[in-house]
Design a protein around this motif. Structure first.
Motif, PDB file in Angstrom:
ATOM      1  N   LEU A   1     -20.580 -33.901  30.182  1.00  0.00           N
ATOM      2  CA  LEU A   1     -21.414 -33.891  29.007  1.00  0.00           C
ATOM      3  C   LEU A   1     -21.793 -32.318  28.987  1.00  0.00           C
ATOM      4  O   LEU A   1     -22.897 -32.244  29.982  1.00  0.00           O
ATOM      5  N   LEU A   2     -21.985 -31.535  28.197  1.00  0.00           N
ATOM      6  CA  LEU A   2     -22.343 -29.812  27.997  1.00  0.00           C
ATOM      7  C   LEU A   2     -23.710 -29.974  27.631  1.00  0.00           C
ATOM      8  O   LEU A   2     -24.149 -30.777  26.093  1.00  0.00           O
ATOM      9  N   ASN A   3     -25.392 -28.790  27.472  1.00  0.00           N
ATOM     10  CA  ASN A   3     -26.058 -29.608  27.235  1.00  0.00           C
ATOM     11  C   ASN A   3     -26.184 -28.526  26.230  1.00  0.00           C
ATOM     12  O   ASN A   3     -25.281 -27.547  26.404  1.00  0.00           O
ATOM     13  N   ASP A   4     -27.092 -27.782  25.586  1.00  0.00           N
ATOM     14  CA  ASP A   4     -26.973 -27.275  23.974  1.00  0.00           C
ATOM     15  C   ASP A   4     -28.403 -27.804  23.220  1.00  0.00           C
ATOM     16  O   ASP A   4     -28.804 -28.652  23.618  1.00  0.00           O
ATOM     17  N   ASP A   5     -28.946 -26.287  23.020  1.00  0.00           N
ATOM     18  CA  ASP A   5     -30.372 -26.407  21.619  1.00  0.00           C
ATOM     19  C   ASP A   5     -30.344 -27.496  20.899  1.00  0.00           C
ATOM     20  O   ASP A   5     -31.986 -27.636  20.749  1.00  0.00           O
TER      21      ASP A   5
HETATM   22  N1  TYC Z   1     -30.970 -30.251  24.513  1.00  0.00           N
HETATM   23  C1  TYC Z   1     -30.923 -31.391  23.627  1.00  0.00           C
HETATM   24  C2  TYC Z   1     -32.426 -30.840  23.090  1.00  0.00           C
HETATM   25  O1  TYC Z   1     -33.407 -30.130  23.010  1.00  0.00           O
HETATM   26  C3  TYC Z   1     -30.515 -31.764  23.979  1.00  0.00           C
HETATM   27  C4  TYC Z   1     -29.219 -32.465  24.629  1.00  0.00           C
HETATM   28  C5  TYC Z   1     -28.999 -33.465  25.353  1.00  0.00           C
HETATM   29  C6  TYC Z   1     -28.158 -31.871  23.659  1.00  0.00           C
HETATM   30  C7  TYC Z   1     -28.182 -32.975  25.709  1.00  0.00           C
HETATM   31  C8  TYC Z   1     -26.682 -31.850  24.168  1.00  0.00           C
HETATM   32  O2  TYC Z   1     -25.360 -32.892  26.228  1.00  0.00           O
HETATM   33  C9  TYC Z   1     -26.620 -32.783  25.029  1.00  0.00           C
HETATM   34  N2  TYC Z   1     -32.343 -31.611  21.671  1.00  0.00           N
END
Ligand code: TYC
Length: 105
Positions: free
Chosen positions: A31-35
């Motif tokens: 699972l990848l992070n995004d904003d």
């Molecule tokens: N970075 C997102 C936020 O600040 C949270 C997030 C966490 C999104 C993990 C994707 O796989 C994820 N709202």
């Protein structure tokens, strides 16, 4: 029959007892992070599709948020593909850009 023939039959039995199954190759689901995807949505994904309890789901979500990605499960190819499809479909339906991928373990 001759002694020679007995030896040939032993050789045949040994050939037939060779194992016919092997363990499937395993695949990591990432699972990848995004904003933009809300933290609670990611926690829900981890609970719903990866059978992770709430406390552990929060911890893994925060790891992704801080480090950029995490392995959220390891499965045989077809199951890993199904998880990726389920996450991508559910995220798209909820208009979140969350990305889920798989790679050979
Ligand atoms: N970075 C997102 C936020 O600040 C949270 C997030 C966490 C999104 C993990 C994707 O796989 C994820 N709202």
């Amino acid at each position: 029959m001759t002694k020679k023939n007995d030896i040939d039959q032993d050789a045949l039995v040994l050939t037939q007892t060779k194992p016919k199954t092997k363990k499937p190759s395993m695949y990591k689901v990432l699972l990848l992070n995004d904003d933009f995807t809300p933290m609670e949505f990611v926690v829900h994904i981890l609970e719903r599709f990866f059978n992770i309890d709430h406390q552990q789901a929060v911890s893994i979500m925060l790891t992704i948020h801080q480090k950029g990605l995490a392995v959220v499960g390891v499965y045989p190819h077809e199951i890993a593909e199904t998880k990726v499809t389920q996450v991508m479909e559910f995220s798209r339906k909820n208009q979140h850009p969350l990305q889920c991928t798989m790679e050979k373990d």
